[in-house]
Structures are given as C-alpha cells and as structure tokens.
Design a protein around this motif. Structure first.
Motif, mmCIF file in Angstrom:
data_model
loop_
_atom_site.group_PDB
_atom_site.id
_atom_site.type_symbol
_atom_site.label_atom_id
_atom_site.label_comp_id
_atom_site.label_asym_id
_atom_site.label_seq_id
_atom_site.Cartn_x
_atom_site.Cartn_y
_atom_site.Cartn_z
ATOM 1 N N ARG A 18 0.824 -1.207 0.000
ATOM 2 C CA ARG A 18 0.000 0.000 0.000
ATOM 3 C C ARG A 18 0.864 1.266 0.000
ATOM 4 O O ARG A 18 0.597 2.228 -0.744
ATOM 5 C CB ARG A 18 -0.924 0.000 1.227
ATOM 6 C CG ARG A 18 -1.880 1.177 1.288
ATOM 7 C CD ARG A 18 -2.646 1.168 2.587
ATOM 8 N NE ARG A 18 -1.759 1.381 3.714
ATOM 9 C CZ ARG A 18 -1.321 2.587 4.096
ATOM 10 N NH1 ARG A 18 -1.652 3.670 3.426
ATOM 11 N NH2 ARG A 18 -0.525 2.691 5.142
ATOM 12 N N GLU B 31 -4.417 3.612 -8.928
ATOM 13 C CA GLU B 31 -5.544 3.807 -8.020
ATOM 14 C C GLU B 31 -6.291 2.502 -7.800
ATOM 15 O O GLU B 31 -6.713 2.190 -6.678
ATOM 16 C CB GLU B 31 -6.482 4.878 -8.585
ATOM 17 C CG GLU B 31 -5.952 6.296 -8.438
ATOM 18 C CD GLU B 31 -6.880 7.317 -9.054
ATOM 19 O OE1 GLU B 31 -7.798 6.904 -9.811
ATOM 20 O OE2 GLU B 31 -6.703 8.525 -8.796
ATOM 21 N N ALA C 169 -6.571 0.672 -4.268
ATOM 22 C CA ALA C 169 -7.847 0.318 -3.639
ATOM 23 C C ALA C 169 -7.864 -1.152 -3.253
ATOM 24 O O ALA C 169 -8.329 -1.537 -2.166
ATOM 25 C CB ALA C 169 -8.994 0.646 -4.597
ATOM 26 N N GLU C 170 -7.340 -1.996 -4.127
ATOM 27 C CA GLU C 170 -7.286 -3.424 -3.834
ATOM 28 C C GLU C 170 -6.370 -3.701 -2.643
ATOM 29 O O GLU C 170 -6.696 -4.506 -1.768
ATOM 30 C CB GLU C 170 -6.798 -4.175 -5.070
ATOM 31 C CG GLU C 170 -6.759 -5.678 -4.891
ATOM 32 C CD GLU C 170 -6.262 -6.392 -6.146
ATOM 33 O OE1 GLU C 170 -6.045 -7.617 -6.086
ATOM 34 O OE2 GLU C 170 -6.094 -5.708 -7.186
ATOM 35 N N GLU D 257 -5.604 -1.588 -0.210
ATOM 36 C CA GLU D 257 -6.221 -1.081 1.016
ATOM 37 C C GLU D 257 -7.308 -2.014 1.508
ATOM 38 O O GLU D 257 -7.453 -2.239 2.718
ATOM 39 C CB GLU D 257 -6.771 0.319 0.760
ATOM 40 C CG GLU D 257 -5.685 1.380 0.628
ATOM 41 C CD GLU D 257 -6.256 2.756 0.352
ATOM 42 O OE1 GLU D 257 -7.443 2.836 -0.030
ATOM 43 O OE2 GLU D 257 -5.513 3.752 0.510
ATOM 44 N N SER D 258 -8.079 -2.554 0.567
ATOM 45 C CA SER D 258 -9.105 -3.511 0.989
ATOM 46 C C SER D 258 -8.462 -4.759 1.582
ATOM 47 O O SER D 258 -8.980 -5.361 2.532
ATOM 48 C CB SER D 258 -9.976 -3.881 -0.215
ATOM 49 O OG SER D 258 -9.210 -4.567 -1.203
#
Length: 546
Positions: free
Chosen positions: A344, A409, A413-414, A416-417
């Motif tokens: 991340r 991005e 996002a992946e 962070e999830s």
C-alpha cells in the motif's frame, strides 16, 4: 637612543645582529609553512575519514536514512567535513598571508641590509684611503726634513773647511736651500692632508656612519614589527574560522540531541509493517473420529477420510506462514510481492509521483497553449505550427499518465481492501473472546463413557462442528477464566458503545483497569470499576502501565 650615537663603533655587532634578525624571520616563515602543511594533511585525513564512513548508496535508496540515528551520524560527518574545510582555510591563510608575504618581505629586507652595509664599507674604505694618504704625506715630510737637515749640515761643514773650494761651498748651500724648500712643501702637503683627513673622519663618525646605522636601526625595527604582525597572523587565521568551527561543533551537538529512539522504533514499524493478520488458532484434528466413522455412499473422498485430513493439515500449516521457508521474491509492477502494508505504501508513493508528473505535464500544456495564442496574435514572435509537436507530445504524456494513475488507483484500492480485510480478521479473533464455561470439565471416566456413546452415535449422524470444537475452547476458556491482576491503569478518552460480542462499553473520562495490552490488532482488554471485562479500541484510551 639610536644606533648611530650609541653604537658608532660597533659596525660588526650591528652586522651580526641584523643578520640574526633576518635569519629569525626566515625561520618563522619555515615554521609557518610546515604548520600549514600539517593543517592541510589534517584536513585531508579528516575528509578521507568522512568519505570512508558516509553512506555509499544514494539517499533515496537507503532505508536506513529514515532513522534519526543515521541522520544524526550523517549530519555529524558533514559537520566534520565542514570542520576539515575550515582547517584548509587556516592552511591557505597561513600559506598566503604569512609564508608568501613574509618570504617576499624577507628578500626585500636582505637587499636593503646589503645596500646599507655596502654604503658603510665604502665610507670605511674612503676613510682608510685618506688615512693612507695622510701617512704617506707624513712620511714624505719626515724624510724631506731629514734630507734638508743633512744638506744644511753638509753646507755648514764645507763652509768651515778651508780646503773646500768656493764652488763646492756654493753648491752645498744651493742643495741645502733646495732640500729646505722641499721639506717646506712636504710640510704644507702634510698639513693639508691632515686637515682633509680630520674633516673626512669627523664626517665619517659624526654624520655618514650614524646615518647608515640609523637606517639599519629603522630597517631592523620595521623587520621586528612585521615579524610581530606575522606572529599575530598565526592566531588571526585561527580566530577567523572560530565562528564557523563553533557552528560546526554546535551542529555536532544538535546532531547528537536529534537522536529520537521512540521515533526510530516507529520508523522501523512503518518500514517493515507487513499488514498481515496474525495466524489463527490451529484446528483440532480428531483422528479418533475417523477410526469410528462408518463409510457411506454419501461420504466424500476415500472411505477412511484421509485426504480430507491431509488437506486440513496442509491448511493449518499454511496459516503458520511466518515459520515457513520463504520463496524467492519476484518483483511485480503492482508490488504484490510485498506484504500488504508495504504494498500500500509503495503504491501510494507511485501514485503521488504520477500525479506530480501529470500536474507538471498539464501545466506545460497550458503554457504551450498560451504561447500558441501569443504566436497567433503576434506572428512575428514565432510560428504557432512549430508548437504543435510539443503540444501533441504533452497530450500523449498526459493520456499515458492518466492511465497509469487509474491503474495505480485500482491497485491501491485493492491493497487497502486487503489491509482492511487482514485487520478485520485480526479484530474478529480478538474482539469476541470465548465465554467462560458454565460447568467444570468432565472427569476421565465420564469422558470415556461419553466418548464411546458419541462414537456409537457418530455412525448414525456426523458430529456437529460445535461438538468437535467444544473441548478445545473449553481449555482456552479455563485460561481466560483465571483471575488476573491489572497490569496498569487507563482513562477513556472517548465514549464507546460495546455492541459486539467480547467488547465492553465505556464512558468518556471513565477510569479503567488495564488487563491486557494491545497485541497489534488495535484492541485492548480492560476491566471496569463496577465489574465487567472486555475489549475496547486502543486509540480510545490513555494508558499508564504499572
């Protein structure tokens, strides 16, 4: 008091003294030259030492530079390097202002001294020549006087001799008269020479040599003054760099005080925090159930059920990934080879870099558009068509960067999830602790009887998952039920409503007992004053350990 008056007869003494003064000047110049070489060598060794210990890798590629200890050490080395530069300035100042200037001045003094002593020796030579001439005229006068006296005696003797002829007597008288005249001329010459010598001697001792000695005195005093100033330059060269050296030493002190152990610990966490959830509890593998199970047509796998057990065992081993052997890492563009937290961060850095590049390209596009408008309005300033290739190139870069931003991005996002998912898994394990057992565990006899009964019933229907896990959780529940003393105190900073299982509610400002520290999942176990224990968010607490 001056040398011309007091040391009028010490020509050789003054010659030795002035030579000694020039030798001392040359000696000091040589000393300063060697001192400058020492300073230069010292500075060179310091610079070599600093170069030896400076980090070899570029700063941006060196993770160690994030630690305050490393930053302070690098700053310390830089201050030492600046200190070495000041030593070089001292060496340069001594070499130019002392060595070169004083060496040049020494040569000038030597020439001036040589000129003065040559003038004094010429005066001495002239006086000696005058004295020799005086002595010559004096001896001539003495000789002529003796010859005149001898000629007078001869004339007188012949005049009284009756046998001498008149011619002999006249000749003797003429000779006596001639000798007397020559003696008179020698006397006059001697007197004139004596008068001239006395005048030259008086001029020599009362005017000429005192002036030369005074010039030598002035020269020697100027040399001594300049030498004293040269002595001062030695300390002045040091004083000029004292403020900068003081700043260097102050910088070293600041570097020493900049070491922050707590911050370095946090930096280590930020650098190497993986974001993985802690491994879950291992499942109990009840091999006895396999032995008592009756095969059926509806059972999956082989009749003995071994493949399922091996699969479960392999899944359990997979959960214990920190203890396994790490495979060789293959670097990927989305940094998926890194742990979630590090992935991340790297994706965030790449995204920020792409956004900066995109903003730069957009600014350049706006500038080119404005320049094109100016060229269209004022053709003499330039051809608008000449900007088209650059505008097209800029647009291409913008499109490329936008695609890369979208790509990063999506990856971010992946990632962070993924991080949130790992945090959720960790939270689910620690936020819902097992309830304390209602009854004590059964003894060995009842356990064997119930076990045989369960084995009989297992042939009719498979055991429930809750029944399989009950003995394992009973063991942990007994540990959890053991009374424990608080390990610290804490105060609730915010209100928290413990709605989920295993959590406990608390009010803002409430004093609580700390029962278990945060294990890294963001939850801390506490006990309320009125009774009751549970988990609350660590960030909601102000903790004080015993």
């Amino acid at each position: 008091m001056d040398w011309g008056t007091e040391l009028w007869d010490q020509f050789e003494v003054l010659e030795r003294h002035t030579q000694w003064g020039l030798d001392l000047l040359d000696k000091y110049v040589k000393f300063v030259k060697e001192r400058a070489e020492v300073e230069q060598a010292y500075a060179k060794q310091l610079r070599s030492l600093v170069k030896k210990y400076l980090p070899k890798r570029p700063t941006k590629d060196d993770p160690e530079v994030k630690f305050s200890q490393q930053q302070s050490f690098v700053q310390l080395l830089q201050e030492v390097n600046d200190f070495a530069g000041q030593r070089e300035l001292v060496a340069e100042s001594l070499g130019v202002r002392v060595c070169l200037e004083l060496a040049k001045y020494s040569q000038e003094m030597k020439q001036e001294r040589k000129m003065h002593f040559q003038e004094g020796r010429r005066a001495q030579q002239q006086l000696e020549n005058g004295f020799k001439q005086l002595e010559t005229s004096k001896r001539k006068f003495e000789r002529d006087c003796r010859e005149a006296e001898k000629a007078a005696h001869t004339a007188e003797r012949l005049d009284q001799d009756i046998n001498a002829t008149k011619a002999d007597v006249e000749k003797a008288k003429q000779q006596a008269h001639l000798r007397n005249h020559m003696a008179e001329e020698s006397k006059n010459e001697y007197a004139a020479q004596l008068q001239r010598f006395n005048r030259d001697q008086a001029h020599f001792y009362f005017s000429q040599m005192p002036q030369i000695f005074d010039k030598l005195q002035d020269m020697d005093e100027r040399r001594a003054t300049r030498l004293g100033a040269g002595y001062g330059l030695l300390s002045e060269a040091e004083l000029q760099v004292v403020p900068i050296i003081g700043k260097c030493l102050e910088g070293m002190k600041v570097a020493a005080e900049s070491v922050d152990a707590k911050n370095d610990s946090q930096v280590l966490i930020e650098l190497h925090k993986s974001g993985f959830a802690r491994p879950g509890d291992l499942e109990f593998e009840d091999f006895s159930q396999v032995m008592s199970r009756v095969p059926s047509d509806s059972s999956l796998g082989t009749p003995d059920g071994r493949p399922e057990l091996r699969a479960a065992s392999s899944r359990s081993r997979a959960k214990r990934w920190p203890f396994g052997k790490k495979n060789k890492t293959v670097v990927t563009e989305d940094f998926s080879h890194l742990p979630p937290e590090q992935q991340r961060k790297r994706l965030q850095q790449q995204l920020e870099e792409r956004n900066r590049e995109l903003q730069k390209e957009e600014d350049q596009r706006e500038a080119l558009k404005k320049m094109k408008d100016v060229y269209e309005k004022t053709p003499q300033m330039g051809d608008p068509a000449s900007l088209e290739p650059r505008i097209a190139e800029t647009l291409g870069n913008i499109e490329r960067l936008k695609l890369e931003v979208q790509k990063y991005e999506a990856w971010l996002a992946e990632a962070e999830s993924r991080v949130l998912s790992n945090r959720g898994d960790s939270l689910s394990r620690h936020s819902r602790p097992p309830d304390p057992p209602a009854t004590a565990p059964p003894d060995s006899s009842s356990s064997s009887n119930s076990g045989s009964q369960d084995n009989k019933e297992s042939s009719e229907e498979p055991p429930s998952e809750e029944g399989q896990d009950a003995p394992i959780y009973t063991e942990f529940d007994e540990d959890f039920e053991e009374p424990a003393s608080p390990i610290g105190q804490c105060v609730a900073i915010y209100h928290f409503e413990g709605s989920s299982e295993g959590t406990i509610s608390m009010s803002e400002g409430e004093d609580l007992s700390l029962m278990e520290e945060d294990k890294g999942d963001g939850w801390t176990r506490v006990r309320r004053k009125q009774g009751g224990e549970g988990y609350v968010p660590t960030s909601y607490l102000q903790v004080t350990l015993n």
